[in-house]
Enzyme design. Sequence first.
Site, mmCIF file in Angstrom:
data_model
loop_
_atom_site.group_PDB
_atom_site.id
_atom_site.type_symbol
_atom_site.label_atom_id
_atom_site.label_comp_id
_atom_site.label_asym_id
_atom_site.label_seq_id
_atom_site.Cartn_x
_atom_site.Cartn_y
_atom_site.Cartn_z
ATOM 1 N N ARG A 219 71.064 82.067 5.919
ATOM 2 C CA ARG A 219 71.833 80.856 6.181
ATOM 3 C C ARG A 219 72.156 80.111 4.896
ATOM 4 O O ARG A 219 73.167 79.413 4.809
ATOM 5 C CB ARG A 219 71.081 79.944 7.151
ATOM 6 C CG ARG A 219 71.883 78.705 7.531
ATOM 7 C CD ARG A 219 71.333 77.993 8.745
ATOM 8 N NE ARG A 219 72.169 76.844 9.083
ATOM 9 C CZ ARG A 219 72.094 76.164 10.214
ATOM 10 N NH1 ARG A 219 71.223 76.525 11.145
ATOM 11 N NH2 ARG A 219 72.888 75.138 10.440
ATOM 12 N N GLU B 286 66.993 78.404 8.165
ATOM 13 C CA GLU B 286 67.190 78.657 6.737
ATOM 14 C C GLU B 286 65.892 79.082 6.070
ATOM 15 O O GLU B 286 65.497 78.547 5.030
ATOM 16 C CB GLU B 286 67.773 77.415 6.063
ATOM 17 C CG GLU B 286 68.686 77.724 4.875
ATOM 18 C CD GLU B 286 69.457 76.514 4.383
ATOM 19 O OE1 GLU B 286 69.003 75.859 3.450
ATOM 20 O OE2 GLU B 286 70.523 76.237 4.973
ATOM 21 N N LYS C 253 80.098 81.470 11.315
ATOM 22 C CA LYS C 253 78.986 80.511 11.268
ATOM 23 C C LYS C 253 77.932 80.853 12.310
ATOM 24 O O LYS C 253 76.720 80.811 12.028
ATOM 25 C CB LYS C 253 79.528 79.095 11.505
ATOM 26 C CG LYS C 253 78.474 77.975 11.433
ATOM 27 C CD LYS C 253 78.057 77.675 10.014
ATOM 28 C CE LYS C 253 77.000 76.570 9.936
ATOM 29 N NZ LYS C 253 77.575 75.216 10.052
ATOM 30 N N ARG D 92 61.904 61.779 21.166
ATOM 31 C CA ARG D 92 61.592 63.122 20.654
ATOM 32 C C ARG D 92 62.594 64.186 21.126
ATOM 33 O O ARG D 92 62.281 65.375 21.148
ATOM 34 C CB ARG D 92 60.161 63.542 20.996
ATOM 35 C CG ARG D 92 59.090 62.619 20.400
ATOM 36 C CD ARG D 92 57.689 63.186 20.598
ATOM 37 N NE ARG D 92 56.699 62.335 19.956
ATOM 38 C CZ ARG D 92 56.063 61.339 20.569
ATOM 39 N NH1 ARG D 92 56.315 61.095 21.836
ATOM 40 N NH2 ARG D 92 55.182 60.627 19.917
ATOM 41 N N HIS E 170 83.610 65.415 1.575
ATOM 42 C CA HIS E 170 82.690 66.544 1.455
ATOM 43 C C HIS E 170 83.438 67.820 1.040
ATOM 44 O O HIS E 170 83.015 68.527 0.129
ATOM 45 C CB HIS E 170 81.962 66.767 2.783
ATOM 46 C CG HIS E 170 81.103 67.995 2.801
ATOM 47 N ND1 HIS E 170 79.994 68.129 2.003
ATOM 48 C CD2 HIS E 170 81.211 69.159 3.494
ATOM 49 C CE1 HIS E 170 79.441 69.316 2.217
ATOM 50 N NE2 HIS E 170 80.157 69.955 3.111
ATOM 51 N N ASN F 214 75.862 77.817 1.827
ATOM 52 C CA ASN F 214 75.884 76.726 0.857
ATOM 53 C C ASN F 214 76.678 77.075 -0.401
ATOM 54 O O ASN F 214 76.572 76.368 -1.414
ATOM 55 C CB ASN F 214 74.444 76.348 0.471
ATOM 56 C CG ASN F 214 73.699 75.690 1.611
ATOM 57 O OD1 ASN F 214 74.255 74.870 2.336
ATOM 58 N ND2 ASN F 214 72.449 76.056 1.795
ATOM 59 N N HIS G 226 77.550 68.818 -3.502
ATOM 60 C CA HIS G 226 76.728 67.681 -3.075
ATOM 61 C C HIS G 226 76.405 66.770 -4.246
ATOM 62 O O HIS G 226 76.382 65.537 -4.113
ATOM 63 C CB HIS G 226 75.426 68.177 -2.439
ATOM 64 C CG HIS G 226 75.576 68.622 -1.020
ATOM 65 N ND1 HIS G 226 74.562 69.247 -0.332
ATOM 66 C CD2 HIS G 226 76.618 68.536 -0.159
ATOM 67 C CE1 HIS G 226 74.975 69.532 0.897
ATOM 68 N NE2 HIS G 226 76.214 69.102 1.021
ATOM 69 N N LYS H 159 72.347 71.611 12.186
ATOM 70 C CA LYS H 159 71.881 70.775 11.083
ATOM 71 C C LYS H 159 72.306 69.335 11.335
ATOM 72 O O LYS H 159 73.486 69.053 11.534
ATOM 73 C CB LYS H 159 72.452 71.259 9.752
ATOM 74 C CG LYS H 159 71.716 72.441 9.147
ATOM 75 C CD LYS H 159 72.198 72.709 7.734
ATOM 76 C CE LYS H 159 71.393 73.795 7.070
ATOM 77 N NZ LYS H 159 71.839 74.049 5.672
ATOM 78 N N GLU I 200 85.946 74.522 3.736
ATOM 79 C CA GLU I 200 84.947 75.318 4.440
ATOM 80 C C GLU I 200 85.542 76.622 4.968
ATOM 81 O O GLU I 200 84.858 77.647 5.031
ATOM 82 C CB GLU I 200 84.322 74.505 5.576
ATOM 83 C CG GLU I 200 83.542 73.276 5.129
ATOM 84 C CD GLU I 200 82.218 73.600 4.436
ATOM 85 O OE1 GLU I 200 81.851 74.798 4.339
ATOM 86 O OE2 GLU I 200 81.550 72.648 3.982
ATOM 87 N N HIS J 133 78.087 74.306 -2.483
ATOM 88 C CA HIS J 133 77.512 73.047 -2.030
ATOM 89 C C HIS J 133 76.510 72.444 -3.019
ATOM 90 O O HIS J 133 76.305 71.228 -3.020
ATOM 91 C CB HIS J 133 76.843 73.228 -0.667
ATOM 92 C CG HIS J 133 77.809 73.317 0.466
ATOM 93 N ND1 HIS J 133 78.787 74.291 0.531
ATOM 94 C CD2 HIS J 133 77.965 72.560 1.582
ATOM 95 C CE1 HIS J 133 79.497 74.128 1.646
ATOM 96 N NE2 HIS J 133 79.011 73.084 2.286
#
Length: 359
Positions: A236, A231, A221, A122, A260, A240, A247, A144, A186, A243
Site C-alpha cells: 500500500r 500498510e 486502489k 468507538r 493536495h 504514496n 506532503h 484512511k 492521483e 507524497h
Amino acid sequence: MPTLVPVNTPSAHYHVAIGHGLLREAATLLAPLQLGKKVAVIADANVTPIHSPALLTSLQQAGYETAFYEVRPGETTKDLSVFAQILSFLAQKRFDRQSTVISLGGGVVGDLGGFVAASFLRGVHFVQIPTTLLSMVDSSVGGKTGVNLPEGKNLVGAFYQPRIVLADLDTLKTLPPRELAAGMAEVIKHGIIADAALFDHVAQGTPSDWEQVVRRNVEIKAAVVAADEHETSGKRAQLNFGHTVGHAIETVAGYGQYLHGEGVAIGMRAAAHLSNIVLGLPAADVRRIEDAIAANHLPLHFPNAPREKLLDVMSRDKKVRAGNINWVLIPRLGEAITTKNVPPGAVEKVLDLIRNEPE
C-alpha cells in the site's frame, strides 16, 4: 444502474458505486445496508449549496432523521479542534452506535468525517460521497482517515472502512478547473505506479470518459488496499508515490497554499528524478512524467523551495521507519517499489531541482 466496484479487505467488504444521479438515489442505494435512521451529513461551505439539497431530500423522503454539519473549506479544516466540535455535535444530537456519518465533499471532508465516525462511540457507520475527482479516485477508497498537526499532514487518524462509497459523476461538472486538475495528479500517479496504459491515456491532458477513468482508478486502489489494508507489507505504501515530498510542500508552504494534488504533482516530479538517480529510470520517462503533469495543468516546481525545512518535515512523515524515509520509486512506468536505500545527496539534489521549472 451504477457500476459497482468491490473493495474487499480483511476488515470490511463494500462497493464503490460509480454513475450519474447517485445523490438523488442515495437513500435507495443505502437501503440494503440496513443502517440506522439517524444520519449526520458533514460537508464544507462550498459543497453545501450545490450538492446537499439532493442528498438531504433523498434521505428525508426515505424517513431518515438528518443532522447537518458544515465546515469551512480547505485543508485547515482537518484539525483536532474541528474534529472535537463535530464529536460534541453528535453527542448533543444523541447519536447512537447505529447512527451513520456521511462525508459529502472532497478529501478533506472525507478524511475528517471518517475519523469522526471511527472515533464516536468507538465506531459508527460511515458513508463516503466524494464530490471531487481526487476523492473519487483515491481518498474515498481504502479507509484512511485523519487530521493534520502543525508538524505534518495526517499524523493523527485511523484506518476505518466505509460501508459504501457513492461516486456521482455529475458532481465533477461543478468542479473549478484547479480542483479537477488536482484530482488528475492521483490519476497520473496510479498510471505511473500500476498501469502504463492508463498513464498513456491521460498523458496528453485531461480525459472526458470519466466513468471509465474513475472505475479503473478505483480498481487499482481497491486491489492495493485488499493486499495491504493497514500498510504493513509495503504494497500500500506504493500509493504514496510523490507524497513524501508533496506532503512536505503542503506543510512548509502552509496548508491551503497548494492543493493536495498540486503538492503531489511536484512530489511526483521529484520522485521521478530520484528514480532516475537511484534506479536508472530512463531520462525519457522522467520527461514524459513531467510533460504529463504539465499537460494536466499541474505545477512542476515550488519556487525557492527551502531544502532544510522540507527535509525536516519529511523526517517526521508517517512513512519514516527507524529514522529512514521509505521512498516510493519506479524502475519503469507502470511499476513501483519501496526502498530506504536513497543517498541523502540525491534527495538534496532533487529538492534543489524542484525550485525551478523543467528546462
